[in-house]
Design an enzyme around this catalytic site. Structure first.
Site, PDB file in Angstrom:
ATOM      1  N   GLU A   1      -3.910  -0.663   5.240  1.00 50.29           N
ATOM      2  CA  GLU A   1      -2.767  -1.545   4.973  1.00 50.29           C
ATOM      3  C   GLU A   1      -1.855  -1.554   6.197  1.00 50.29           C
ATOM      4  O   GLU A   1      -1.545  -0.501   6.758  1.00 50.29           O
ATOM      5  CB  GLU A   1      -1.999  -1.058   3.749  1.00 50.29           C
ATOM      6  CG  GLU A   1      -0.741  -1.842   3.406  1.00 50.29           C
ATOM      7  CD  GLU A   1      -1.005  -3.321   3.153  1.00 50.29           C
ATOM      8  OE1 GLU A   1      -0.329  -4.155   3.783  1.00 50.29           O
ATOM      9  OE2 GLU A   1      -1.890  -3.634   2.331  1.00 50.29           O
TER      10      GLU A   1
ATOM     11  N   GLU B   1     -11.310  -0.209   1.578  1.00 53.54           N
ATOM     12  CA  GLU B   1     -10.612  -1.407   1.108  1.00 53.54           C
ATOM     13  C   GLU B   1      -9.687  -1.894   2.214  1.00 53.54           C
ATOM     14  O   GLU B   1      -8.846  -1.135   2.710  1.00 53.54           O
ATOM     15  CB  GLU B   1      -9.787  -1.120  -0.144  1.00 53.54           C
ATOM     16  CG  GLU B   1      -9.057  -2.356  -0.667  1.00 53.54           C
ATOM     17  CD  GLU B   1      -8.122  -2.069  -1.834  1.00 53.54           C
ATOM     18  OE1 GLU B   1      -7.803  -3.027  -2.571  1.00 53.54           O
ATOM     19  OE2 GLU B   1      -7.686  -0.912  -1.993  1.00 53.54           O
TER      20      GLU B   1
ATOM     21  N   ASP C   1      -4.934 -12.610   1.958  1.00 53.46           N
ATOM     22  CA  ASP C   1      -4.136 -13.794   2.293  1.00 53.46           C
ATOM     23  C   ASP C   1      -5.070 -14.985   2.443  1.00 53.46           C
ATOM     24  O   ASP C   1      -6.026 -14.939   3.222  1.00 53.46           O
ATOM     25  CB  ASP C   1      -3.389 -13.540   3.599  1.00 53.46           C
ATOM     26  CG  ASP C   1      -2.324 -14.595   3.891  1.00 53.46           C
ATOM     27  OD1 ASP C   1      -2.533 -15.774   3.532  1.00 53.46           O
ATOM     28  OD2 ASP C   1      -1.288 -14.243   4.488  1.00 53.46           O
TER      29      ASP C   1
ATOM     30  N   THR D   1      -6.231  -4.678  -9.430  1.00 54.51           N
ATOM     31  CA  THR D   1      -5.116  -4.418  -8.534  1.00 54.51           C
ATOM     32  C   THR D   1      -3.817  -4.798  -9.237  1.00 54.51           C
ATOM     33  O   THR D   1      -3.819  -5.445 -10.285  1.00 54.51           O
ATOM     34  CB  THR D   1      -5.240  -5.245  -7.247  1.00 54.51           C
ATOM     35  OG1 THR D   1      -5.001  -6.620  -7.548  1.00 54.51           O
ATOM     36  CG2 THR D   1      -6.631  -5.101  -6.625  1.00 54.51           C
ATOM     37  N   GLU D   2      -2.686  -4.415  -8.636  1.00 56.64           N
ATOM     38  CA  GLU D   2      -1.393  -4.815  -9.186  1.00 56.64           C
ATOM     39  C   GLU D   2      -1.277  -6.334  -9.227  1.00 56.64           C
ATOM     40  O   GLU D   2      -0.794  -6.907 -10.206  1.00 56.64           O
ATOM     41  CB  GLU D   2      -0.244  -4.244  -8.329  1.00 56.64           C
ATOM     42  CG  GLU D   2      -0.248  -2.749  -8.169  1.00 56.64           C
ATOM     43  CD  GLU D   2      -1.002  -2.280  -6.926  1.00 56.64           C
ATOM     44  OE1 GLU D   2      -0.769  -1.157  -6.500  1.00 56.64           O
ATOM     45  OE2 GLU D   2      -1.832  -3.047  -6.393  1.00 56.64           O
ATOM     46  N   TYR D   3      -1.699  -6.975  -8.152  1.00 56.47           N
ATOM     47  CA  TYR D   3      -1.634  -8.438  -8.063  1.00 56.47           C
ATOM     48  C   TYR D   3      -2.479  -9.073  -9.156  1.00 56.47           C
ATOM     49  O   TYR D   3      -2.062 -10.041  -9.803  1.00 56.47           O
ATOM     50  CB  TYR D   3      -2.121  -8.881  -6.682  1.00 56.47           C
ATOM     51  CG  TYR D   3      -2.030 -10.373  -6.440  1.00 56.47           C
ATOM     52  CD1 TYR D   3      -0.938 -10.921  -5.767  1.00 56.47           C
ATOM     53  CD2 TYR D   3      -3.029 -11.236  -6.881  1.00 56.47           C
ATOM     54  CE1 TYR D   3      -0.852 -12.282  -5.547  1.00 56.47           C
ATOM     55  CE2 TYR D   3      -2.954 -12.600  -6.666  1.00 56.47           C
ATOM     56  CZ  TYR D   3      -1.863 -13.113  -5.992  1.00 56.47           C
ATOM     57  OH  TYR D   3      -1.774 -14.462  -5.778  1.00 56.47           O
TER      58      TYR D   3
ATOM     59  N   ASP E   1      -3.939  -2.607  11.148  1.00 54.27           N
ATOM     60  CA  ASP E   1      -4.505  -3.915  10.812  1.00 54.27           C
ATOM     61  C   ASP E   1      -6.020  -3.757  10.677  1.00 54.27           C
ATOM     62  O   ASP E   1      -6.664  -3.169  11.545  1.00 54.27           O
ATOM     63  CB  ASP E   1      -4.164  -4.908  11.928  1.00 54.27           C
ATOM     64  CG  ASP E   1      -4.449  -6.347  11.559  1.00 54.27           C
ATOM     65  OD1 ASP E   1      -5.326  -6.574  10.695  1.00 54.27           O
ATOM     66  OD2 ASP E   1      -3.818  -7.245  12.121  1.00 54.27           O
TER      67      ASP E   1
ATOM     68  N   LYS F   1      -4.022 -23.184   5.680  1.00 52.79           N
ATOM     69  CA  LYS F   1      -4.037 -24.238   6.699  1.00 52.79           C
ATOM     70  C   LYS F   1      -5.298 -24.138   7.555  1.00 52.79           C
ATOM     71  O   LYS F   1      -5.745 -23.049   7.914  1.00 52.79           O
ATOM     72  CB  LYS F   1      -2.790 -24.137   7.575  1.00 52.79           C
ATOM     73  CG  LYS F   1      -1.500 -24.416   6.809  1.00 52.79           C
ATOM     74  CD  LYS F   1      -0.285 -24.358   7.716  1.00 52.79           C
ATOM     75  CE  LYS F   1       0.984 -24.654   6.936  1.00 52.79           C
ATOM     76  NZ  LYS F   1       2.196 -24.597   7.783  1.00 52.79           N
TER      77      LYS F   1
END
Length: 215
Positions: free
Chosen positions: A69, A44, A118, A192-194, A96, A122
């Protein structure tokens, strides 16, 4: 998103390097040495506080899992969850995930998860999206033939972009969900938590696909 600093994080991480990797490149091709059993490896990218990857490891003891992470305070929370879980089929990597082909061998990964990445909305940041062609090329390098890429988001713009990007890359779609939580086809959804926090505000989108194989 601004992450609150956790003064205990670095010390805790230093004390648990049996569960945390900070220099992944030397392990390229040898990740199974971090686990007690040699099992299919699932990764992940952007593991957050670890809820998804920990639950996956719990439900699938016959697989090995790696959560990547970059944010120190976030991965420290995930690490604490891993340690407290007692699970031995999960490792975390503090780095990363941009160039995973630098620390995984070709075909070393059985499956890959991108959860609520993310969106980089833009246009000038398009190349930073984890489903942009440059990232897809890296995933194609490390995934086994027909290894699944599972992408989940609540951002419709990112999802539409991702569908186009995966399609243009020639990927084979195994499933597309425009409202995952309303699905009636029995699709697995370890949240997930999100996801738990924001799913009440709108639909969760998901796509599962794999790269084409040469017959």
């Amino acid at each position: 998103m601004r992450v609150r600093n956790k003064p205990w994080a670095k010390g805790y991480m230093a004390d648990h390097l049996d569960r945390l990797v900070v220099e992944p490149e030397p392990l390229k091709g040898n990740w199974q040495s971090r686990f007690p059993s040699n099992q299919p490896l699932f990764v992940e990218i952007g593991t957050g506080k670890g809820q998804f990857i920990i639950e996956m490891a719990r439900q699938y003891p016959d697989r090995n899992f790696i959560g990547i992470e970059i944010q120190t305070s976030v991965i420290a929370v995930a690490l604490k969850g891993v340690v407290n879980s007692g699970l031995t089929n999960i490792q975390l990597v503090h780095t990363d995930g941009e160039a995973i082909n630098t620390f995984f061998e070709a075909g070393e990964v059985a499956g890959l998860y991108l959860n609520f990445s993310d969106p980089w909305p833009k246009k000038r940041h398009t190349k930073r999206r984890l489903t942009s062609p440059v990232f897809l090329a890296h995933y194609a390098d490390v995934l086994q033939p027909e290894g699944q890429l599972q992408f989940k988001t609540d951002n419709r713009g990112l999802f539409e972009y991702s569908l186009g990007s995966l399609n243009n890359f020639g990927m084979v779609f195994e499933g597309v969900w425009l409202d995952l939580h309303a699905a009636t086809d029995g699709v697995e959804d370890i949240q997930t938590e999100y996801e738990q926090k924001f799913s009440k505000k709108g639909p969760i989108y998901q796509v599962i696909a794999h790269f084409p194989t040469n017959n």
